[in-house]
Design a protein around this motif. Sequence first.
Motif, PDB file in Angstrom:
ATOM      1  N   LYS A 103       0.833  -1.201   0.000  1.00 25.72           N
ATOM      2  CA  LYS A 103       0.000   0.000   0.000  1.00 25.72           C
ATOM      3  C   LYS A 103       0.870   1.255   0.000  1.00 25.72           C
ATOM      4  O   LYS A 103       1.918   1.286   0.622  1.00 25.72           O
ATOM      5  CB  LYS A 103      -0.889  -0.002   1.236  1.00 25.72           C
ATOM      6  N   ASN A 104       0.380   2.280  -0.683  1.00 28.95           N
ATOM      7  CA  ASN A 104       1.065   3.575  -0.747  1.00 28.95           C
ATOM      8  C   ASN A 104       2.469   3.486  -1.338  1.00 28.95           C
ATOM      9  O   ASN A 104       3.306   4.334  -1.078  1.00 28.95           O
ATOM     10  CB  ASN A 104       1.128   4.234   0.631  1.00 28.95           C
ATOM     11  N   ALA A 105       2.707   2.461  -2.105  1.00 31.63           N
ATOM     12  CA  ALA A 105       4.013   2.372  -2.784  1.00 31.63           C
ATOM     13  C   ALA A 105       4.038   3.376  -3.931  1.00 31.63           C
ATOM     14  O   ALA A 105       2.985   3.788  -4.432  1.00 31.63           O
ATOM     15  CB  ALA A 105       4.219   0.956  -3.314  1.00 31.63           C
ATOM     16  N   SER A 106       5.244   3.753  -4.328  1.00 34.47           N
ATOM     17  CA  SER A 106       5.339   4.597  -5.514  1.00 34.47           C
ATOM     18  C   SER A 106       6.520   4.156  -6.359  1.00 34.47           C
ATOM     19  O   SER A 106       7.586   3.839  -5.838  1.00 34.47           O
ATOM     20  CB  SER A 106       5.422   6.066  -5.115  1.00 34.47           C
ATOM     21  N   GLY A 107       6.295   4.064  -7.662  1.00 30.21           N
ATOM     22  CA  GLY A 107       7.357   3.618  -8.566  1.00 30.21           C
ATOM     23  C   GLY A 107       7.337   4.441  -9.844  1.00 30.21           C
ATOM     24  O   GLY A 107       6.340   4.479 -10.550  1.00 30.21           O
ATOM     25  N   TRP A 108       8.430   5.095 -10.120  1.00 29.92           N
ATOM     26  CA  TRP A 108       8.497   5.992 -11.284  1.00 29.92           C
ATOM     27  C   TRP A 108       9.674   5.641 -12.172  1.00 29.92           C
ATOM     28  O   TRP A 108      10.700   5.165 -11.702  1.00 29.92           O
ATOM     29  CB  TRP A 108       8.590   7.457 -10.825  1.00 29.92           C
ATOM     30  N   GLN A 109       9.512   5.920 -13.446  1.00 22.87           N
ATOM     31  CA  GLN A 109      10.560   5.627 -14.430  1.00 22.87           C
ATOM     32  C   GLN A 109      10.708   6.794 -15.406  1.00 22.87           C
ATOM     33  O   GLN A 109       9.711   7.319 -15.882  1.00 22.87           O
ATOM     34  CB  GLN A 109      10.185   4.406 -15.275  1.00 22.87           C
TER      35      GLN A 109
END
Lengths: 393, 260
Positions: free
Chosen positions: A297-303
């Motif tokens: 939950k509330n993870a964030s992953g950006w590229q």
Amino acid sequence: MAHTLVDLTPEQIAAFAANEPSWLQERRLGALGAAHDLPLAHRKQTPLEAAGFTLPALPQTASVTVGDVHDGAEVMELTQAIAEGTADLERHLGRLFSEGQDHLHALHLATFAGGVLCRVKRGRELASPLQVSIGLQGGSLFAPHVLVVLEEGARADLIVELQGEAGSEAAVRGAVEIVLGDGAALNYTEFQRLPGRVQAYWPRRAELGRDARLQWILADVGARLAVSDTRTYLRGAGSEARVLASFFGGRRQHFEFSHVMVHEGAHSTSDIEARGVLQGKARAIYSANSVIRKNAKNASGWQHEHTLMLSEEARADLIPELEISEWEVSAGHAASAGPVDPMQIYYMESRGITPVESRRLIVAGFLASLLADIPLRDVREQIADIFLEKVEL
Amino acid sequence: MARLELIIEGLRVGIEGREIVKGFDLTVRGGEVHAVMGPNGTGKSTMASALMGHPAYEVLGGRVTLDGQDLLAMSVDERARAGLFLAMQYPAEISGVSNANFLRTALNARRPESEPVPVMQFHRELKAKMESLQIDPSFAERYVNEGFSGGEKKRNEILQMAVLRPRVAVLDEIDSGLDIDAVKLVAGGVSQMLSDDMGVLIITHYQRILNYINPTNVHVMMQGRIVRSGGPELATQLEERGYEWLREELGIDEPLTEEA
């Protein structure tokens, strides 16, 4: 298509590992069996069937040079660490490659030869970076294994260089494993400057405990063929991982890189920033995937992926992906590839800067933010210089 | 150093097959300030860009020499090192490259590789020149033109000119988008550098900047060539009477608002 391993028998492995403890001999034999059972995965854009690192042969041991080692840390050649019976080895060696079985990984675990072990003890914060250089001297196949373990709360910078003697045509089938305990923080810089005819297969795995932090700074300039996939498991809640990947391919270099962030812990965050430069007839296949598992939950992953094309014959394939199995997350990607802006070149030349120097400045500016966190100034400048020396008109 | 001499003879320039500059003649010598004025779309900026070697423009004919050297035979960077400087109307932005690094690289391109400009000395001189142009010191480390306002870009062009010390500076619409204080600063910066070693060619639509840089020669360009030349009084006349007057007097009846 079955990849043949007839040349490599359990007896050969047993003889190869004769001086090693029985747990390791057993693992090697188990891995050899797995390699027999698993076919070599076919890569559409990078066929590996003919690459030297797929050979079922016994490798030579790469040379390992270690810089100053500080109190609280241990850095030693892996063969020595095995001989001394270091406890962490049995626990961690090869563990992160057991998920998602693969022929080449199994072959590596059956045949790895030498490498390095870095350990930083619980709660220790190293004042200056650890440095390791792995070198190919003579030989035709190398299989070094890099294992890095930071115990709970430890903090360190590590710089790993991959190099070899000029003219080497060797193949490398290596692996990197990083295990970060709860609250540990590692800034890992890897500079791949292998000679221009080397073929390298170099997967990396990392596992992060609760609130652990990992920064991968990966700079690839060498080798004729370089294939790597980097997979980071954000297991602990609040763990953070970041990839800063830069590469420069020229002539007929072929790169296939992939970065995968696997979010298992809640509030885990990841960021992948990749910037590549291609010239000549170089080709890069670059993929990234942010996997957010259920319960993260509330993870964030950006590229963010950008490739600068210095020639019309160079080719880049960018493949960004997201795999999200949880609701309350933030994730996204941006990818682009394009040529140098001719108006930038014109502007620089109008100030008297030569065409090749103009391109160098643009490349330096393009990569600056990715190299900025390399811990030692002279290492940072050396890496930047090697990147810039590659620029051709 | 010998007195500067830039000679432009019969220059013809086209873009995408269309001729824009149709026989342009001008000689600029050291210590002279020439103003080339004219309505929009008459080829002023095209002429300036072609002198520098802008890749989009094609030279269709004519001859240009800078101190006796054939300028048009040179590449863009060779023209710059021979002493030509063009302050551009729309300078490019270069991400990740600081102004200071950019300028130092440009200076070093003019020196033997074994004798780069000493770093401390460079920064001292850069700082002094920035102060005189009232440019904030933080701009030395900012990326070239990135996030600069229009006026900041123009001042940055003049800063580059001051650092690179060209033989001849072509200022393309340097005054557009500048407030009056900035025009004075820019004009002051240019006037300070003038000597026998350096000449200036100002391309402008308005007479305003000529109140602060006294031109020795004023030229009016229409339909791709110079149609009238005179002294500073010509600029005043144009300011008072506009271009329409000259157009009628010369019997030019094509519209003046052709695309630039």
